[in-house]
Design a protein around this motif. Structure first.
Motif, PDB file in Angstrom:
ATOM      1  N   ASP A  36      40.207  31.992  32.807  1.00  0.00           N
ATOM      2  CA  ASP A  36      39.256  33.261  32.282  1.00  0.00           C
ATOM      3  C   ASP A  36      38.212  32.898  31.605  1.00  0.00           C
ATOM      4  O   ASP A  36      37.147  33.406  31.580  1.00  0.00           O
ATOM      5  CB  ASP A  36      40.569  34.189  31.618  1.00  0.00           C
ATOM      6  CG  ASP A  36      40.139  35.368  31.263  1.00  0.00           C
ATOM      7  OD1 ASP A  36      39.569  36.150  32.320  1.00  0.00           O
ATOM      8  OD2 ASP A  36      39.820  35.999  30.173  1.00  0.00           O
ATOM      9  N   GLY A  37      38.197  31.736  30.667  1.00  0.00           N
ATOM     10  CA  GLY A  37      37.209  31.173  30.062  1.00  0.00           C
ATOM     11  C   GLY A  37      36.075  30.798  30.642  1.00  0.00           C
ATOM     12  O   GLY A  37      34.942  31.090  30.656  1.00  0.00           O
ATOM     13  N   PHE A  38      36.341  30.223  31.855  1.00  0.00           N
ATOM     14  CA  PHE A  38      35.340  29.702  32.703  1.00  0.00           C
ATOM     15  C   PHE A  38      34.457  30.878  33.266  1.00  0.00           C
ATOM     16  O   PHE A  38      33.239  31.108  33.285  1.00  0.00           O
ATOM     17  CB  PHE A  38      36.008  29.031  34.012  1.00  0.00           C
ATOM     18  CG  PHE A  38      34.813  28.860  35.080  1.00  0.00           C
ATOM     19  CD1 PHE A  38      33.784  27.957  34.812  1.00  0.00           C
ATOM     20  CD2 PHE A  38      34.870  29.224  36.128  1.00  0.00           C
ATOM     21  CE1 PHE A  38      32.742  27.778  35.829  1.00  0.00           C
ATOM     22  CE2 PHE A  38      33.859  29.132  37.274  1.00  0.00           C
ATOM     23  CZ  PHE A  38      32.982  28.312  36.929  1.00  0.00           C
ATOM     24  N   ILE A  39      35.253  32.198  33.920  1.00  0.00           N
ATOM     25  CA  ILE A  39      34.552  33.069  34.296  1.00  0.00           C
ATOM     26  C   ILE A  39      33.777  33.724  33.199  1.00  0.00           C
ATOM     27  O   ILE A  39      32.530  34.249  33.229  1.00  0.00           O
ATOM     28  CB  ILE A  39      35.791  34.284  34.660  1.00  0.00           C
ATOM     29  CG1 ILE A  39      36.097  33.783  35.991  1.00  0.00           C
ATOM     30  CG2 ILE A  39      35.085  35.742  34.789  1.00  0.00           C
ATOM     31  CD1 ILE A  39      37.187  34.588  36.439  1.00  0.00           C
ATOM     32  N   SER A  40      34.297  33.905  31.962  1.00  0.00           N
ATOM     33  CA  SER A  40      33.458  34.369  30.971  1.00  0.00           C
ATOM     34  C   SER A  40      32.347  33.767  30.459  1.00  0.00           C
ATOM     35  O   SER A  40      31.251  34.368  30.065  1.00  0.00           O
ATOM     36  CB  SER A  40      34.345  34.608  29.425  1.00  0.00           C
ATOM     37  OG  SER A  40      35.520  35.498  29.890  1.00  0.00           O
ATOM     38  N   MET A  41      32.353  32.525  30.587  1.00  0.00           N
ATOM     39  CA  MET A  41      31.195  31.709  30.177  1.00  0.00           C
ATOM     40  C   MET A  41      30.157  31.616  31.128  1.00  0.00           C
ATOM     41  O   MET A  41      28.809  31.893  30.729  1.00  0.00           O
ATOM     42  CB  MET A  41      31.588  30.021  29.844  1.00  0.00           C
ATOM     43  CG  MET A  41      32.265  29.990  28.654  1.00  0.00           C
ATOM     44  SD  MET A  41      32.585  28.151  28.342  1.00  0.00           S
ATOM     45  CE  MET A  41      34.083  27.903  29.265  1.00  0.00           C
ATOM     46  N   VAL A  42      30.430  31.846  32.184  1.00  0.00           N
ATOM     47  CA  VAL A  42      29.335  31.813  33.405  1.00  0.00           C
ATOM     48  C   VAL A  42      28.748  33.387  33.354  1.00  0.00           C
ATOM     49  O   VAL A  42      27.460  33.383  33.638  1.00  0.00           O
ATOM     50  CB  VAL A  42      30.014  31.529  34.949  1.00  0.00           C
ATOM     51  CG1 VAL A  42      29.111  32.018  35.951  1.00  0.00           C
ATOM     52  CG2 VAL A  42      30.392  30.165  35.084  1.00  0.00           C
ATOM     53  N   PRO A  98      19.594  31.048  48.894  1.00  0.00           N
ATOM     54  CA  PRO A  98      19.509  31.186  47.391  1.00  0.00           C
ATOM     55  C   PRO A  98      20.271  32.424  46.943  1.00  0.00           C
ATOM     56  O   PRO A  98      20.427  33.435  47.484  1.00  0.00           O
ATOM     57  CB  PRO A  98      18.048  31.243  47.169  1.00  0.00           C
ATOM     58  CG  PRO A  98      17.460  31.909  48.301  1.00  0.00           C
ATOM     59  CD  PRO A  98      18.064  31.538  49.356  1.00  0.00           C
ATOM     60  N   GLN A  99      21.245  32.016  45.676  1.00  0.00           N
ATOM     61  CA  GLN A  99      21.858  33.227  45.226  1.00  0.00           C
ATOM     62  C   GLN A  99      22.146  32.844  44.101  1.00  0.00           C
ATOM     63  O   GLN A  99      22.293  31.719  43.477  1.00  0.00           O
ATOM     64  CB  GLN A  99      23.061  33.492  46.077  1.00  0.00           C
ATOM     65  CG  GLN A  99      24.109  32.242  46.537  1.00  0.00           C
ATOM     66  CD  GLN A  99      24.813  32.863  47.769  1.00  0.00           C
ATOM     67  OE1 GLN A  99      25.851  33.318  47.580  1.00  0.00           O
ATOM     68  NE2 GLN A  99      24.330  32.151  49.039  1.00  0.00           N
ATOM     69  N   VAL A 100      22.554  33.922  43.135  1.00  0.00           N
ATOM     70  CA  VAL A 100      23.140  33.515  41.950  1.00  0.00           C
ATOM     71  C   VAL A 100      24.873  34.045  41.642  1.00  0.00           C
ATOM     72  O   VAL A 100      25.064  35.183  41.903  1.00  0.00           O
ATOM     73  CB  VAL A 100      22.451  34.476  40.793  1.00  0.00           C
ATOM     74  CG1 VAL A 100      22.694  34.234  39.404  1.00  0.00           C
ATOM     75  CG2 VAL A 100      20.744  34.144  40.785  1.00  0.00           C
ATOM     76  N   PHE A 101      25.549  32.869  41.393  1.00  0.00           N
ATOM     77  CA  PHE A 101      26.917  33.364  41.383  1.00  0.00           C
ATOM     78  C   PHE A 101      27.103  33.860  39.960  1.00  0.00           C
ATOM     79  O   PHE A 101      26.903  33.570  39.040  1.00  0.00           O
ATOM     80  CB  PHE A 101      27.647  31.989  41.202  1.00  0.00           C
ATOM     81  CG  PHE A 101      27.567  31.354  42.718  1.00  0.00           C
ATOM     82  CD1 PHE A 101      26.948  31.724  43.769  1.00  0.00           C
ATOM     83  CD2 PHE A 101      28.429  30.145  42.798  1.00  0.00           C
ATOM     84  CE1 PHE A 101      27.372  31.357  45.173  1.00  0.00           C
ATOM     85  CE2 PHE A 101      28.440  29.216  43.896  1.00  0.00           C
ATOM     86  CZ  PHE A 101      27.896  30.002  45.313  1.00  0.00           C
ATOM     87  N   ASP A 102      28.014  35.005  39.934  1.00  0.00           N
ATOM     88  CA  ASP A 102      28.615  35.551  38.686  1.00  0.00           C
ATOM     89  C   ASP A 102      29.883  34.565  38.525  1.00  0.00           C
ATOM     90  O   ASP A 102      30.191  33.777  39.325  1.00  0.00           O
ATOM     91  CB  ASP A 102      28.775  37.080  38.688  1.00  0.00           C
ATOM     92  CG  ASP A 102      29.988  37.226  40.213  1.00  0.00           C
ATOM     93  OD1 ASP A 102      30.521  36.391  40.549  1.00  0.00           O
ATOM     94  OD2 ASP A 102      30.070  38.560  40.149  1.00  0.00           O
ATOM     95  N   GLY A 103      30.602  35.035  37.374  1.00  0.00           N
ATOM     96  CA  GLY A 103      31.693  34.106  37.211  1.00  0.00           C
ATOM     97  C   GLY A 103      32.888  34.033  38.188  1.00  0.00           C
ATOM     98  O   GLY A 103      33.286  33.044  38.448  1.00  0.00           O
TER      99      GLY A 103
END
Length: 402
Positions: A191-197, A224-229
């Protein structure tokens, strides 16, 4: 008294995601400028949050290798960063259900040079065959020494769901394997990884070909793309795919991980602390809430001093490696080659890592081998080393990808 030997941890589908934890240290480079400019209340809040999850583990680790230098400012540092797939709290929904204990498929030794001219991160494969020493819990009880996959160490230490105990067992295993003294540690969860991204506003990625993976709940188009968490996490946990060049190899996942880390670092370094204060604050709070670390690391005063010493570092000075390895005779796991000792010796003596890559360390290993399906494999004898990208903006990267 001793407890029964723990079972070998199963190969969780959530493998690579837990590797992303170490970038929190790089990401915290934003902390220096932010503290210098804004300071005050936010710093106090960060200190409180960091301290809540801080714990020293020296007494649990026990005998240590010789520390090669004094730990005054400007000396070399080795930081062990681990990812945890604990399913407690919000991590249960992210990780895919309730699973007891703790596992990690990610461990990185992050070496910070004494002259602060470089940071080198070495990924230790989870399937590396090693001797795992007896590990001690906080109440004095122990779990027997064993041998097998490297990630058993974290699982043994984490049987009671305590990240500090899991870290202590992993530190002891790493120090026994490498002879490298570990100065600090940090553990991060799903969950912390998702929040940080998400706090960074996403991470730009260039995807070479379409990838579809039902297990990872991932469907990516090429380009090209932008990943969310959540997308970044799915990409990081990717192990098998119905479409795309995904072999199932843990070494290939390390390669993808390092590419993702490079872009996360580039995103962090691109932030303007004077104009994006809300975003930076959100990110730093996500970092603080997500990490378990030793007490010295869990101090903004210490981090500011460390990060100030790294103020001249560029992205090209951050390099990723995998130790020289080959498949075991049954092709199910990996083992270190003799050349790995050169890498450990370089780190112990604060020299730039001298083991060079001879190709892609991901190789052609097929996860089907573990299911007794026919496949081929070729040994790999080289470390994977990739230079970090230049400090381009998100728009630059996405334009280059088109």
């Amino acid at each position: 008294m001793s407890e029964p030997e723990a079972p070998r941890p199963r190969h969780a589908r959530a493998g690579l995601a837990r590797r992303i934890g170490w970038y929190a240290l790089l990401a915290a480079s934003a902390l220096l400028g932010y503290v210098l400019v804004y300071g005050g209340t936010v710093v106090d809040q960060l200190d409180s949050t960091l301290a809540a999850n801080a714990e020293d583990v020296d007494t649990l680790v026990g005998d240590r290798p010789e520390r090669p230098t004094d730990q005054e400012a400007g000396e070399a540092l080795n930081i062990l960063v681990m990812g945890s797939d604990t399913r407690e709290g919000d991590n249960q929904a992210v990780g895919g259900g309730a699973v007891s204990g703790m596992r990690n498929d990610t461990t990185m030794i992050v070496h910070v040079a004494a002259d602060r001219s470089r940071v080198e991160a070495v990924s230790i494969p989870r399937d590396l065959q090693v001797e795992i020493p007896e590990c001690t819990y906080k109440d004095g009880s122990t779990i027997a020494a064993t041998s097998g996959d490297f990630n058993i160490a974290f699982s043994n230490g984490g049987l009671r769901g305590d990240a500090a105990e899991a870290a202590a067992c992993t530190i002891r295993t790493v120090e026994q394997l490498t002879g490298i003294y570990i100065d600090h540690y940090a553990v991060v969860d799903f969950d912390g990884f998702i929040s940080m991204v998400d706090a960074l506003g996403g991470v730009p990625m260039c995807i070479a070909e379409p990838i579809v993976s039902e297990k990872a709940h991932l469907e990516l188009e090429a380009g090209p793309q932008v990943f969310d968490g959540e997308t970044a996490l799915a990409y990081a946990r990717l192990r098998t795919a119905e479409e795309g060049d995904v072999s199932g190899s843990d070494l290939q996942r390390i390669t993808r991980q390092q590419q993702l880390l490079e872009q996360i670092a580039a995103t962090v370094f691109s932030k303007n602390l004077l104009t994006q204060t809300d975003e930076v604050t959100q990110f730093l709070r996500a970092v603080a809430e997500s990490l378990t670390m030793d007490e010295q690391m869990a101090s903004t005063t210490y981090l500011v001093g460390l990060l100030y010493s790294l103020r001249g570092l560029g992205l090209d000075d951050i390099v990723f490696h995998t130790p020289p390895w080959q498949y075991t005779a049954d092709s199910l796991n990996v083992e270190l080659l003799p050349e790995a000792e050169e890498m450990w010796d370089d780190i112990r003596n604060d020299r730039p890592i001298s083991v060079t890559a001879e190709g892609d360390a991901s190789s052609a290993w097929d996860d089907g081998k573990k299911d007794d399906e026919e496949s081929t494999s070729e040994p790999s004898s080289s470390a994977k080393s990739s230079g970090s990208p230049s400090a381009s903006t998100t728009a630059d990267l996405l334009d280059e990808c088109r």
